[in-house]
Design a protein around this motif. Structure first.
Motif, short mmCIF file in Angstrom:
data_model
loop_
_atom_site.label_atom_id
_atom_site.label_comp_id
_atom_site.label_asym_id
_atom_site.label_seq_id
_atom_site.Cartn_x
_atom_site.Cartn_y
_atom_site.Cartn_z
N LYS A 216 0.78 -1.24 0.00
CA LYS A 216 0.00 0.00 0.00
C LYS A 216 0.82 1.29 0.00
N THR A 217 2.05 1.25 0.49
CA THR A 217 2.82 2.49 0.52
C THR A 217 3.13 2.95 -0.90
N PRO A 218 3.13 4.26 -1.14
CA PRO A 218 3.38 4.76 -2.49
C PRO A 218 4.67 4.25 -3.12
N HIS A 220 6.14 1.43 -2.12
CA HIS A 220 6.18 -0.02 -1.89
C HIS A 220 7.43 -0.42 -1.12
N GLY A 253 3.96 7.10 3.97
CA GLY A 253 2.65 7.45 3.43
C GLY A 253 1.59 6.38 3.61
N PHE A 254 1.91 5.29 4.33
CA PHE A 254 0.95 4.18 4.48
C PHE A 254 -0.38 4.65 5.07
N HIS A 256 -2.05 7.19 4.72
CA HIS A 256 -2.91 7.92 3.79
C HIS A 256 -3.66 6.98 2.83
N MET A 257 -3.20 5.76 2.74
CA MET A 257 -3.71 4.84 1.74
C MET A 257 -4.85 3.99 2.30
#
Length: 258
Positions: A216-218, A220, A253-254, A256-257
């Motif tokens: 999920k992190t932008p 990865h 950023g996790f 936010h996803m």
């Protein structure tokens, strides 16, 4: 790192929560050592000492002492030694948490009063105690940083009772920040993404949580303990002087996803 060193060198602090060289607290200590800070390091008990002491010595820790927050007097003894040796304190890193395994692996609905109480005592109330003992030593202001997790804000499968406990910790950070601000003491929480630490290994199906974070992190990618250490160093430094009462996410950023 060089810029942080300019504003951290010479600061004196306490780092609580090193268990091994994969610990978040160890990552923080490594970065702060490179920045020229001095610090005390604690270990839980005699069993833990044989793992922690060599690490603390390699980091050049000026004070190495046992501290189990459930043992009366040990917390006070550490702060007394800090006052005796340094006469002041600039920062505290609080990176400890605990929940009995049966309660951690069960539903929140089924959590025992004893298990919930112990989890709150070790993971949350100990921050209040450290803030109270640090306050008179932070004569020039200071910074207190604790470690939280995304499960305080959102329901994370298998995080269970630690979710409410970490939510209480984050609320405690805000109240401590409000009360101690007049003395220029800042209090913040750092919320790392999933890390392969010994403490995290107690969470059921933790590998699945890791895989989900990577997916999920932008970018990865996962964060590592150095990432957390760099953010913690920033908060401790004068560069972070405008931040208090915050929960700072270090998770690529996790959070936010969806």
């Amino acid at each position: 790192m060089q810029n942080l060193s300019n504003v951290i060198a010479g600061k004196k602090g306490l780092i609580v929560g090193i268990a091994n060289d994969n610990s978040i607290a160890y990552g923080c200590a490594e970065v702060l050592k490179q920045c020229g800070a001095e610090f005390a390091v604690t270990y839980l008990n005699e069993k833990a000492e044989r793992f922690v002491r060599p690490l603390a010595e390699s980091l050049g820790a000026g004070i190495i002492m046992p501290m189990d927050v459930e043992v009366p007097g040990q917390l006070e003894a550490v702060f007394a030694e800090i006052e005796k040796k340094w006469g002041k304190l600039d920062f505290v890193i609080h990176s400890i948490a605990f929940c009995p395994m049966d309660d951690l692996h069960g539903r929140v609905t089924d959590c025992s009063a004893e298990g919930f109480g112990q989890a709150m005592r070790v993971s949350c109330y100990s921050l209040i105690e450290m803030a109270r003992l640090a306050e008179p030593l932070m004569t020039d202001g200071g910074t207190i940083v604790t470690m939280t997790y995304y499960g305080a804000d959102k329901v994370v499968e298998n995080y269970n009772v630690m979710g409410p406990v970490k939510a209480a910790l984050e609320s405690t950070v805000r109240y401590l920040a409000a009360e101690l601000g007049r003395k220029r003491i800042r209090v913040n929480a750092v919320s790392p993404g999933p890390l392969r630490t010994r403490a995290a290994s107690g969470i059921a199906h933790f590998d699945r949580l890791i895989e989900d974070a990577i997916a999920k992190t932008p970018e990865h990618k996962l964060v590592d303990i150095e990432d957390v250490g760099m953010t913690t160093a920033f908060l401790i430094s004068d560069a972070g002087r405008a931040l208090t009462g915050e929960t700072v996410y270090v998770d690529r950023g996790f959070h936010h996803m969806v």
